[in-house]
Design a protein around this motif. Structure first.
Motif, PDB file in Angstrom:
ATOM      1  N   GLY A  94       0.790  -1.234   0.000  1.00  0.00           N
ATOM      2  CA  GLY A  94       0.000   0.000   0.000  1.00  0.00           C
ATOM      3  C   GLY A  94       0.819   1.279   0.000  1.00  0.00           C
ATOM      4  N   ILE A  95       2.127   1.170  -0.268  1.00  0.00           N
ATOM      5  CA  ILE A  95       2.938   2.404  -0.328  1.00  0.00           C
ATOM      6  C   ILE A  95       2.592   3.165  -1.617  1.00  0.00           C
ATOM      7  CG2 ILE A  95       5.297   3.336  -0.543  1.00  0.00           C
ATOM      8  CD1 ILE A  95       4.618   2.271   2.271  1.00  0.00           C
ATOM      9  N   LYS A  96       2.309   4.453  -1.442  1.00  0.00           N
ATOM     10  CA  LYS A  96       1.892   5.280  -2.582  1.00  0.00           C
ATOM     11  C   LYS A  96       3.011   6.234  -3.018  1.00  0.00           C
ATOM     12  CE  LYS A  96      -2.827   4.662  -2.146  1.00  0.00           C
ATOM     13  NZ  LYS A  96      -2.620   3.299  -1.673  1.00  0.00           N
ATOM     14  N   LEU A  97       3.900   6.514  -2.074  1.00  0.00           N
ATOM     15  CA  LEU A  97       4.898   7.557  -2.339  1.00  0.00           C
ATOM     16  C   LEU A  97       6.245   7.165  -1.740  1.00  0.00           C
ATOM     17  CD1 LEU A  97       5.420  10.576  -3.284  1.00  0.00           C
ATOM     18  CD2 LEU A  97       4.943  11.229  -0.916  1.00  0.00           C
ATOM     19  N   ILE A  98       7.296   7.315  -2.558  1.00  0.00           N
ATOM     20  CA  ILE A  98       8.666   7.215  -2.029  1.00  0.00           C
ATOM     21  C   ILE A  98       9.176   8.650  -1.930  1.00  0.00           C
ATOM     22  CG2 ILE A  98      11.031   6.362  -2.434  1.00  0.00           C
ATOM     23  CD1 ILE A  98       9.238   3.997  -2.556  1.00  0.00           C
ATOM     24  N   ALA A  99       9.503   9.087  -0.722  1.00  0.00           N
ATOM     25  CA  ALA A  99      10.054  10.435  -0.539  1.00  0.00           C
ATOM     26  C   ALA A  99      11.546  10.274  -0.280  1.00  0.00           C
ATOM     27  CB  ALA A  99       9.367  11.130   0.626  1.00  0.00           C
ATOM     28  N   LEU A 100      12.333  10.510  -1.321  1.00  0.00           N
ATOM     29  CA  LEU A 100      13.789  10.427  -1.154  1.00  0.00           C
ATOM     30  C   LEU A 100      14.246  11.664  -0.408  1.00  0.00           C
ATOM     31  CD1 LEU A 100      14.788   9.378  -4.787  1.00  0.00           C
ATOM     32  CD2 LEU A 100      14.760   7.898  -2.764  1.00  0.00           C
ATOM     33  N   ARG A 101      15.059  11.478   0.625  1.00  0.00           N
ATOM     34  CA  ARG A 101      15.567  12.653   1.343  1.00  0.00           C
ATOM     35  C   ARG A 101      16.984  12.960   0.851  1.00  0.00           C
ATOM     36  NH1 ARG A 101      15.366   8.389   5.061  1.00  0.00           N
ATOM     37  NH2 ARG A 101      17.309   8.003   6.218  1.00  0.00           N
ATOM     38  N   CYS A 102      17.133  12.969  -0.461  1.00  0.00           N
ATOM     39  CA  CYS A 102      18.418  13.256  -1.109  1.00  0.00           C
ATOM     40  C   CYS A 102      18.123  13.744  -2.525  1.00  0.00           C
ATOM     41  CB  CYS A 102      19.299  12.009  -1.146  1.00  0.00           C
ATOM     42  SG  CYS A 102      18.495  10.558  -1.818  1.00  0.00           S
ATOM     43  N   ALA A 103      19.203  14.194  -3.199  1.00  0.00           N
ATOM     44  CA  ALA A 103      19.033  14.705  -4.569  1.00  0.00           C
ATOM     45  C   ALA A 103      19.171  13.576  -5.588  1.00  0.00           C
ATOM     46  CB  ALA A 103      20.072  15.784  -4.837  1.00  0.00           C
ATOM     47  N   GLY A 104      20.219  12.737  -5.416  1.00  0.00           N
ATOM     48  CA  GLY A 104      20.484  11.651  -6.364  1.00  0.00           C
ATOM     49  C   GLY A 104      19.405  10.575  -6.261  1.00  0.00           C
ATOM     50  N   TYR A 105      19.074   9.939  -7.384  1.00  0.00           N
ATOM     51  CA  TYR A 105      18.037   8.905  -7.371  1.00  0.00           C
ATOM     52  C   TYR A 105      18.464   7.669  -8.172  1.00  0.00           C
ATOM     53  CZ  TYR A 105      17.121  11.665 -11.564  1.00  0.00           C
ATOM     54  OH  TYR A 105      17.275  12.361 -12.730  1.00  0.00           O
ATOM     55  N   ASN A 106      19.790   7.499  -8.283  1.00  0.00           N
ATOM     56  CA  ASN A 106      20.313   6.378  -9.060  1.00  0.00           C
ATOM     57  C   ASN A 106      19.990   5.026  -8.431  1.00  0.00           C
ATOM     58  OD1 ASN A 106      22.442   7.814  -7.335  1.00  0.00           O
ATOM     59  ND2 ASN A 106      23.208   5.714  -7.445  1.00  0.00           N
ATOM     60  N   ASN A 107      19.564   5.035  -7.164  1.00  0.00           N
ATOM     61  CA  ASN A 107      19.220   3.765  -6.487  1.00  0.00           C
ATOM     62  C   ASN A 107      17.750   3.369  -6.672  1.00  0.00           C
ATOM     63  OD1 ASN A 107      18.618   6.051  -4.936  1.00  0.00           O
ATOM     64  ND2 ASN A 107      18.660   4.943  -3.006  1.00  0.00           N
ATOM     65  N   VAL A 108      17.013   4.129  -7.497  1.00  0.00           N
ATOM     66  CA  VAL A 108      15.588   3.822  -7.695  1.00  0.00           C
ATOM     67  C   VAL A 108      15.366   3.292  -9.109  1.00  0.00           C
ATOM     68  CG1 VAL A 108      13.230   4.718  -7.570  1.00  0.00           C
ATOM     69  CG2 VAL A 108      15.049   5.816  -6.237  1.00  0.00           C
ATOM     70  N   ASP A 109      14.639   2.180  -9.230  1.00  0.00           N
ATOM     71  CA  ASP A 109      14.250   1.681 -10.544  1.00  0.00           C
ATOM     72  C   ASP A 109      13.036   2.505 -10.990  1.00  0.00           C
ATOM     73  OD1 ASP A 109      13.188   0.363 -12.727  1.00  0.00           O
ATOM     74  OD2 ASP A 109      13.696  -1.631 -11.965  1.00  0.00           O
ATOM     75  N   LEU A 110      13.331   3.627 -11.642  1.00  0.00           N
ATOM     76  CA  LEU A 110      12.255   4.577 -11.982  1.00  0.00           C
ATOM     77  C   LEU A 110      11.259   3.977 -12.971  1.00  0.00           C
ATOM     78  CD1 LEU A 110      14.021   8.059 -12.323  1.00  0.00           C
ATOM     79  CD2 LEU A 110      12.565   7.241 -10.472  1.00  0.00           C
ATOM     80  N   LYS A 111      11.739   3.104 -13.832  1.00  0.00           N
ATOM     81  CA  LYS A 111      10.841   2.496 -14.825  1.00  0.00           C
ATOM     82  C   LYS A 111       9.801   1.640 -14.120  1.00  0.00           C
ATOM     83  CE  LYS A 111      11.211   1.277 -19.557  1.00  0.00           C
ATOM     84  NZ  LYS A 111      12.056   1.029 -20.688  1.00  0.00           N
ATOM     85  N   LYS A 112      10.274   0.889 -13.139  1.00  0.00           N
ATOM     86  CA  LYS A 112       9.364   0.038 -12.380  1.00  0.00           C
ATOM     87  C   LYS A 112       8.396   0.901 -11.554  1.00  0.00           C
ATOM     88  CE  LYS A 112       7.745  -3.538 -10.241  1.00  0.00           C
ATOM     89  NZ  LYS A 112       7.067  -4.656 -10.870  1.00  0.00           N
ATOM     90  N   ALA A 113       8.898   2.000 -11.021  1.00  0.00           N
ATOM     91  CA  ALA A 113       8.063   2.847 -10.166  1.00  0.00           C
ATOM     92  C   ALA A 113       6.949   3.521 -10.963  1.00  0.00           C
ATOM     93  CB  ALA A 113       8.921   3.914  -9.479  1.00  0.00           C
TER      94      ALA A 113
END
Ligand code: NAI
Length: 352
Positions: A74-93
């Motif tokens: 049920g997670i709707k939002l990932i709030a990264l507390r950083c600028a870089g986002y290379n650790n996120v599979d954005l395509k999957k998200a």
């Protein structure tokens, strides 16, 4: 819009300073936050059950499997507390979980840390500190160079790169810069020259990396690019470890081709950085070998770590979460289409 409009935040990889800054900023938001010390991984993702927001940091894992688990909980939002986002599979998200980040919190913090690494490596103040405390007042081995008149090569002239250019101009350095998307007006504003990577490698006494890590910039500094650098060049990386092929760096430190290296980030940092291993033996032979070099200075991803940055990070992260639940606009959202620069939304609406 959002039916479940009360933010319940699962906060991963919590350090004492995160808790202090987020609890303080949260006084004006009133969100429910549970702080978990564990990093987010496939094994720990189940901790997010019952929450609707995950707050994650640079070394949390947000790959396809983890995102799948988070979505099913049920997670709707990932709030990264950083600028870089290379650790996120954005395509999957995309179309599954919205992702927001903190695009800028203090470019000064990172630029100033990069300058600190340069000054320390050059003038060996870290060694002088130890020597004089031991009543050893010899200065043998501490010979540095005037930064005035030398050339710095800046790769990436975004928020941090620009601040560093101003600092280094203050030292009287000549600045060469490369950016995939150069902002020509900056040349006159800040007093530098855009050029090719080749010219930067050939002419710079100090090379410092301020571009994002992606498939194009992975191992930007490698055996071949190092071979075209000046002998004795100082290399600074405060961006992401994967920009440098560490094995090539090691090899070229041994030959003296690379004169010194200041690293706030490391390819395999997620296993070690931010944690205390002082009573253990390091399993990572590459990191262990790097730490033996007298001309290598490693800091543990602390370039961002100033009071101002922590407070801005907490405020923007909580604002992002509030925007998600209360507004139609989500200006700090990122998606793989935004990244490919083909996003029509940009700062309007939400990505999906
Ligand atoms: P930014 O987005 O403002 O600037 C990045 C610049 O790199 C942009 O001008 C962009 O056009 C350029 N760029 C993109 N692709 C490139 C390529 N292939 N070659 C050369 N340049 C390219 O980002 P900002 O805020 O300046 O941050 C830079 C990096 O610093 C971030 O990606 C992040 O990984 C790192 N960082 C590290 C921190 C630390 O504590 N060590 C803290 C904050 C950021």
């Amino acid at each position: 819009m959002n039916h479940d409009n009360q933010a319940r935040i699962a906060f991963f990889d919590t350090k004492p300073y995160d808790k202090i800054s987020f609890e303080s900023e949260n006084l004006s938001f009133g969100f429910q936050i549970s702080f978990f010390e564990s990093k987010l991984t496939r094994q720990t993702a189940s901790l997010a059950a019952g929450f609707n927001v995950v707050c994650a940091f640079v070394n949390d894992t947000l790959d396809s499997d983890v995102l799948e688990i988070l979505k099913s909980q049920g997670i709707k939002l990932i709030a990264l507390r950083c600028a870089g986002y290379n650790n996120v599979d954005l395509k999957k998200a995309y179309r599954n979980i919205h992702v927001v980040r903190v695009p800028a919190y203090s470019p000064y913090a990172v630029a100033e840390h990069a300058a600190a690494l340069m000054l320390t490596l050059n003038r060996k103040t870290h060694k002088a500190y130890n020597r004089t405390r031991d009543n050893n007042f010899s200065i043998n081995g501490f010979l540095g160079f005037d930064m005035h008149g030398k050339t710095a090569g800046i790769i990436g002239t975004g928020k941090i790169g620009q601040k560093l250019i101003s600092i280094l101009k203050g030292f009287g350095m000549s600045i060469l810069a490369y950016d995939k998307f150069p902002a020509q007006k900056l040349e006159i504003e800040l007093g530098f020259r855009y050029t090719s990577l080749e010219e930067i490698y050939k002419n710079s006494d100090i090379i410092t990396l301020h571009c994002p890590l992606n498939s194009e910039t992975h191992h930007l500094v490698n055996e071949s690019t190092i071979s075209s650098m000046k002998k004795g060049v100082m290399l600074i990386n405060t961006s992401r470890g994967g920009l440098i092929d560490t094995k090539a760096l090691l090899k070229n430190l041994k030959t003296g081709k690379i004169g010194s290296a200041g690293l706030d980030v490391y390819e395999e940092e997620s296993d070690y950085f931010f944690e205390d291993f002082s009573s253990q033996i390091l399993d990572d032979d590459v990191l262990a070998r790097l730490l033996t070099f007298p001309n290598v200075l490693i800091t543990s991803h602390q370039a961002f770590f100033t009071k101002e940055a922590l407070s801005n990070i907490a405020q923007t992260s909580l604002n992002n979460i509030q925007d998600f639940f209360q507004k139609d606009e989500l200006p700090n959202e990122i998606c793989y289409k935004c990244e490919a620069d083909s996003c029509l939304k940009k700062s309007q609406g939400k990505c999906f």
